[in-house]
Design an enzyme around this catalytic site. Structure first.
Site, PDB file in Angstrom:
ATOM      1  N   PRO A 109      -4.461   0.525  18.644  1.00  0.00           N
ATOM      2  CA  PRO A 109      -4.216  -0.008  17.305  1.00  0.00           C
ATOM      3  C   PRO A 109      -4.417   0.984  16.170  1.00  0.00           C
ATOM      4  CG  PRO A 109      -6.324  -0.780  18.140  1.00  0.00           C
ATOM      5  CD  PRO A 109      -5.662  -0.063  19.270  1.00  0.00           C
TER       6      PRO A 109
ATOM      7  N   HIS B 261       0.837  -1.195   0.000  1.00  0.00           N
ATOM      8  CA  HIS B 261       0.000   0.000   0.000  1.00  0.00           C
ATOM      9  C   HIS B 261       0.872   1.245   0.000  1.00  0.00           C
ATOM     10  CE1 HIS B 261      -4.155  -1.640   1.388  1.00  0.00           C
ATOM     11  NE2 HIS B 261      -3.521  -2.496   0.591  1.00  0.00           N
TER      12      HIS B 261
ATOM     13  N   TYR C 155       3.661   6.617   9.987  1.00  0.00           N
ATOM     14  CA  TYR C 155       2.859   5.452   9.615  1.00  0.00           C
ATOM     15  C   TYR C 155       3.724   4.381   8.943  1.00  0.00           C
ATOM     16  CZ  TYR C 155      -1.478   2.994   8.522  1.00  0.00           C
ATOM     17  OH  TYR C 155      -2.481   2.058   8.474  1.00  0.00           O
TER      18      TYR C 155
ATOM     19  N   TYR D  93      -9.537   5.487   6.993  1.00  0.00           N
ATOM     20  CA  TYR D  93      -9.786   5.913   8.366  1.00  0.00           C
ATOM     21  C   TYR D  93     -10.876   6.975   8.340  1.00  0.00           C
ATOM     22  CZ  TYR D  93      -5.465   3.606   9.889  1.00  0.00           C
ATOM     23  OH  TYR D  93      -4.490   2.674  10.176  1.00  0.00           O
TER      24      TYR D  93
ATOM     25  N   LYS E 226       0.949   0.037  15.117  1.00  0.00           N
ATOM     26  CA  LYS E 226       2.330   0.002  15.589  1.00  0.00           C
ATOM     27  C   LYS E 226       2.702  -1.226  16.414  1.00  0.00           C
ATOM     28  CE  LYS E 226       3.484   3.424  13.457  1.00  0.00           C
ATOM     29  NZ  LYS E 226       4.053   2.967  12.212  1.00  0.00           N
TER      30      LYS E 226
END
Length: 396
Positions: free
Chosen positions: A295, A72, A387, A201, A299
């Protein structure tokens, strides 16, 4: 038995550490309390940072990852009825993430360990770590109905929050930091193709939602729910309806998720937790035995991998050159990364979730933060860098 490094816990942290030590010529024994079938079914994380994927490849566990993992290049943020994509490579000099379930990582590492690694004992329940502050620590455990001991040079606790390793650090010598969030996640696995190509998200007046995936045919989806929620109160139809509502965009009225059978359903409390230090004498803590992150930032698994990479290289320096410097620096080196990850996960969590008593003012602040990311520049670059993960360092 006698070994150089006794590893308590056969999850991804313990298995990867054993693999890295094996490749460095250092013997180890892994004690896993559950049977192999259970260990290979535990549903946990599914997003690998660039460095995590690279480490697995270097350890010889990259063949299926490269064949089946889904690379991704970004994530999408949805808020205020609109969508914005954060592109990772353009902000991070090419770094990406890979969607590859922790269950699959564990399967790959178990297969490698059984093929050519040291002993991996399933159904071996560790009862105590003794003599951590001595030159000869040992692990007491039961296996096949018998009480046994494993004598070691070093013990590594990779047995999670509920394991016994952390308790071997005297309470007076450790400090715990914790934050419990006023909401949980209802997570499902569904036999349905992902509705989107990347992770989404969503900030919504109805609460947070996350659309993820495990494969081209299996979706992993989450909904923010109140603490204490019973998953049984959420029948499949209600879950799909709520997902449709929280992901709705003004530009895509009427778009719906592809619905399929829900095969797993559970409620995950949200918390951040760190214990310091991550070492006591010849006992080292790694992964969830030392820290838990909410979550939202993806990580948990990646921090566990970073811990054992630091530790494996420190042990290699000790056994090859007799240098204790990296072992002595282990806790400080890892905790710097842990707190950076906690900060990122907390920022993602508090920006995207709705508090039970949240005011309109606080909601507008959240939208302002998200709009700042959507405008590009430093905020988007920082999110992309955190990220996809910081480069792995093995020294302070």
């Amino acid at each position: 038995m006698r070994t150089s490094v006794g590893i308590v816990g056969g999850g991804p942290a313990g298995l990867l550490l054993a693999r890295l030590l094996h490749r460095a010529g250092i013997d180890s024994v892994v004690l896993e309390s559950r049977d192999r079938s259970y260990a290979e079914r535990r549903q946990r994380a599914g997003i690998l940072e660039q460095a995590t994927a690279d480490v697995l490849r270097e350890a010889g566990a990259g063949a299926r990852l490269d064949r089946e993992g889904m690379v991704h290049d970004g994530i999408e943020l949805r808020f205020d009825g609109r969508a914005h994509r954060v592109d990772f490579p353009s902000h991070t000099e090419g770094r990406r993430v890979v969607v590859y379930a922790q269950t699959e990582v564990v399967k790959d590492l178990i297969a490698l360990q059984l093929a050519d690694g040291g002993p991996l004992l399933f159904g071996a329940e560790a009862r105590a770590v003794e003599g951590a502050d001595s030159a000869r620590p040992l692990v007491r455990y039961t296996h096949e109905g018998r009480e046994r001991t494993l004598a070691c040079d070093y013990v590594v606790g990779c047995d999670g929050f509920h394991g016994i390793a952390r308790g071997a650090v005297p309470e007076a010598l450790r400090t715990t930091y914790e934050r419990t969030y006023p909401y949980s996640w209802l997570g499902i696995l569904a036999e349905a193709p992902p509705a989107y190509d990347e992770l989404i998200y969503a900030h919504s007046p109805r609460g947070f939602a996350l659309a993820s995936m495990r494969s081209p045919t299996v979706s992993r989806l989450y909904l923010q729910v109140p603490n204490g929620t019973d998953a049984a109160d959420w029948p499949d139809g209600r879950i799909w309806d709520e997902l449709d509502a929280r992901f709705a965009l003004r530009a895509e009225p009427g778009r719906r998720f592809v619905r399929g059978p829900v095969t797993q359903k559970s409620v995950l409390p949200m918390r951040g937790w760190v214990t310091e230090p991550m070492r006591h004498g010849r006992l080292f803590l790694a992964g969830d035995a030392a820290h838990i992150v909410p979550p939202t930032g993806a990580k948990g698994l990646n921090l566990a991998v970073a811990d054992v990479v630091v530790l494996a290289r420190a042990l290699e320096q000790w056994y090859a050159h007799g240098s204790p410097a990296a072992l002595d620096a282990y806790s400080g080196t890892c905790l710097r990364r842990v707190w950076r990850a906690q900060h990122f996960a907390d920022s993602m969590t508090t920006t995207l979730h709705t508090e039970p008593d949240q005011s309109p003012f606080e909601t507008r602040l959240q939208l302002a933060r998200l709009d700042r990311i959507a405008s590009g520049g430093h905020a988007a670059a920082e999110l992309a860098a955190d990220y996809t993960g910081l480069p792995l360092t093995t020294t302070g």
